[in-house]
Enzyme design. Structure first.
Site, mmCIF file in Angstrom:
data_model
loop_
_atom_site.group_PDB
_atom_site.id
_atom_site.type_symbol
_atom_site.label_atom_id
_atom_site.label_comp_id
_atom_site.label_asym_id
_atom_site.label_seq_id
_atom_site.Cartn_x
_atom_site.Cartn_y
_atom_site.Cartn_z
ATOM 1 N N GLU A 1 43.225 -55.928 -3.952
ATOM 2 C CA GLU A 1 43.682 -56.480 -5.020
ATOM 3 C C GLU A 1 45.493 -55.926 -5.092
ATOM 4 O O GLU A 1 45.799 -55.407 -5.361
ATOM 5 C CB GLU A 1 43.248 -56.569 -6.168
ATOM 6 C CG GLU A 1 41.599 -56.559 -6.536
ATOM 7 C CD GLU A 1 41.534 -58.003 -6.788
ATOM 8 O OE1 GLU A 1 42.067 -58.593 -6.015
ATOM 9 O OE2 GLU A 1 39.915 -58.405 -6.168
ATOM 10 N N ASP B 1 79.731 -59.035 -3.182
ATOM 11 C CA ASP B 1 79.283 -58.698 -4.281
ATOM 12 C C ASP B 1 79.332 -57.318 -4.690
ATOM 13 O O ASP B 1 78.427 -56.044 -4.478
ATOM 14 C CB ASP B 1 78.144 -58.574 -5.014
ATOM 15 C CG ASP B 1 77.740 -58.736 -6.408
ATOM 16 O OD1 ASP B 1 78.975 -59.084 -7.396
ATOM 17 O OD2 ASP B 1 76.314 -58.319 -6.548
ATOM 18 N N ASP C 1 83.642 -60.272 -5.916
ATOM 19 C CA ASP C 1 83.661 -61.406 -7.402
ATOM 20 C C ASP C 1 84.724 -60.848 -7.675
ATOM 21 O O ASP C 1 85.517 -59.876 -7.402
ATOM 22 C CB ASP C 1 82.766 -59.608 -7.489
ATOM 23 C CG ASP C 1 82.402 -60.060 -9.080
ATOM 24 O OD1 ASP C 1 82.356 -61.064 -9.775
ATOM 25 O OD2 ASP C 1 81.335 -59.008 -9.534
ATOM 26 N N HIS D 1 72.086 -59.689 -6.312
ATOM 27 C CA HIS D 1 73.151 -59.074 -5.940
ATOM 28 C C HIS D 1 73.307 -59.731 -4.198
ATOM 29 O O HIS D 1 74.718 -60.363 -4.002
ATOM 30 C CB HIS D 1 72.876 -57.691 -5.370
ATOM 31 C CG HIS D 1 72.702 -57.433 -6.940
ATOM 32 N ND1 HIS D 1 73.453 -56.520 -7.505
ATOM 33 C CD2 HIS D 1 71.466 -56.168 -6.487
ATOM 34 C CE1 HIS D 1 72.541 -56.136 -8.304
ATOM 35 N NE2 HIS D 1 71.271 -55.605 -8.079
#
Length: 446
Positions: free
Chosen positions: A134, A259, A314, A391
């Site tokens: 799992e 960024d 940015d 990002h």
């Protein structure tokens, strides 16, 4: 001993051969209900320990309390079905199974606290086999790597099994990881249709067929093990592909974005080629690192961007932009404005394909593959795009800032044709002044 063809489904025949030939280290076995993937792994574990006198195994689930009635009982079943129970000691209480002729062991561990799973000492040999049952219950590949680094010591050959039913969301970390390239990994998918119906029982088939008729989407996910999606996936146009040096040499429309980050968030610097005609984006280089100074960032960019082409960064970091300019980089701030994130992502969604080389750009690939809308308390998707784990996505938006601005104007015009863009207003004013003549005549008239 029982013949293997009587206990292993035909769909696992090639995987069995690969294991015998030591073909891979990591075996990712996904499938729907009744695919017998866990049964197959249990049989291979028992056989592997009996064949190799130095092999031991550790079997893991995320929660310790689920071990006894899942993987432990599965291995007891494998011992029984192979007809070798006389060679194994299976205690009633303790979570360990011992191969009596040599003292080799299968141990069971919960990964509730993965840092506590340390390198294990065995009376004989080493931990050759690891099984994650799992897998999707684990928090991510970082957790799995931490456990592997602890257990994969002291031997020459290791075999790690990962078994899971694929989560519904295409952006779940397990589904995303499965797509990433790795030469020592074998990926296999199976479902109940390749299994002898007598192994599953008549009622299993009845239930599967009923769900197929009444809820086909649920049937595809639960019984066929298909990734059907939740509807919250942001990018369904991402393609993972190796991009060769020869292809990169032919790229002509190179874009670079940046960024900023430092203490917690990483700095992200992706390099890409945008094929405007085919609407395809090729991302082939990344820098993605926490704690990187602007000086070190400059040194990396100077080496990669030898012609000192423009970088779009940015706008929220004017001080860093100024510092990088002082070092000599050609760098500009991205134009943001209202809804810049929304239109940037919608532009990326509009592309025919976002092709990412995950060997060169693993973190960029991870971000694009796992980016998904968040849900509110009522289970409904939120309208805004989440501002986390994005990002590289942000840096790609900045790199394509000019294209995004054109896209934004076009989309706004489509949604409100009676509200012209500033450029259209300007052109209309000039036309009115000049009567349709060249603009220079307007100044002569005035």
């Amino acid at each position: 001993m029982t013949r293997l063809s009587q206990v292993i489904a035909p769909s696992f025949k090639e995987v069995h051969k690969d294991l015998k030939n030591d073909g891979h280290t990591h075996y990712w076995l996904s499938g729907g209900r009744g695919s017998t993937k866990s049964s197959f792994i249990a049989i291979e574990l028992i056989l592997g320990i009996m064949r190799d006198p130095n092999a031991n195994a550790v079997v893991l689930r995320k929660v310790k309390d689920t071990l006894k009635e899942s993987v432990f009982d599965q291995l007891v079943w494998a011992i029984d079905v192979l007809g070798v129970e006389q060679y194994w000691h299976i205690p009633d209480a303790k979570l360990v199974i011992t191969y009596l002729p040599t003292g080799q062991q299968i141990r069971f561990r919960g990964a509730d606290k993965p840092k506590k799973i340390k390198s294990m000492k065995f009376a004989r040999g080493y931990c050759k086999f690891i099984w994650y049952e799992e897998l999707d219950e684990f928090t991510g590949m970082e957790e799995v790597r931490m456990i592997n680094q602890s257990l994969m010591r002291g031997g020459k050959k290791f075999t790690v099994f990962y078994s899971y039913n694929p989560p519904q969301s295409a952006n779940n970390w397990v589904n995303a990881e499965k797509l990433l390239s790795r030469e020592d990994r074998l990926v296999h998918h199976s479902n109940y249709l390749s299994v002898d119906p007598e192994w599953l029982g008549e009622q299993f088939i009845v239930e599967a067929e009923h769900l197929k008729q009444t809820k086909p989407k649920a049937y595809e996910h639960e019984y066929l093990g298909e990734v059907t999606g939740t509807g919250g996936e942001v990018f369904d146009n991402v393609k993972i592909k190796r991009i060769t040096d020869e292809e990169i040499k032919d790229f002509y429309n190179i874009k670079r974005g940046l960024d900023f980050g430092y203490a917690i968030d990483p700095v992200s610097y992706p390099v890409m080629h945008y094929d405007r005609k085919k609407k395809r984006l090729y991302i082939f280089h990344e820098l993605y690192k926490v704690g990187l100074s602007n000086r070190s960032l400059y040194e990396h960019i100077k080496e990669e961007n030898k012609d000192n082409d423009f970088i779009t960064a940015d706008a929220a970091e004017p001080k860093s932009i100024h510092e990088l300019r002082q070092y000599g980089l050609k760098i500009r701030a991205a134009k943001k404005g209202p809804d810049s994130i929304k239109y940037g992502i919608k532009f990326l969604q509009s592309l025919e394909a976002i092709i990412i080389d995950d060997i060169r750009c693993p973190e960029t690939a991870r971000e694009f593959l796992t980016y998904e809308l968040e849900k509110d308390a009522n289970g409904n998707f939120k309208a805004d795009f989440p501002d986390k784990n994005n990002h590289s996505i942000d840096a790609v938006r900045y790199a394509l800032n000019d294209e995004v601005m054109k896209f934004k104007e076009h989309e706004q015009k489509k949604s409100d044709p009676d509200n012209p863009t500033p450029q259209e207003k300007h052109a209309k004013a000039i036309k009115k002044i000049t009567g349709g003549k060249p603009q220079v005549n307007a100044f002569r008239k005035w």
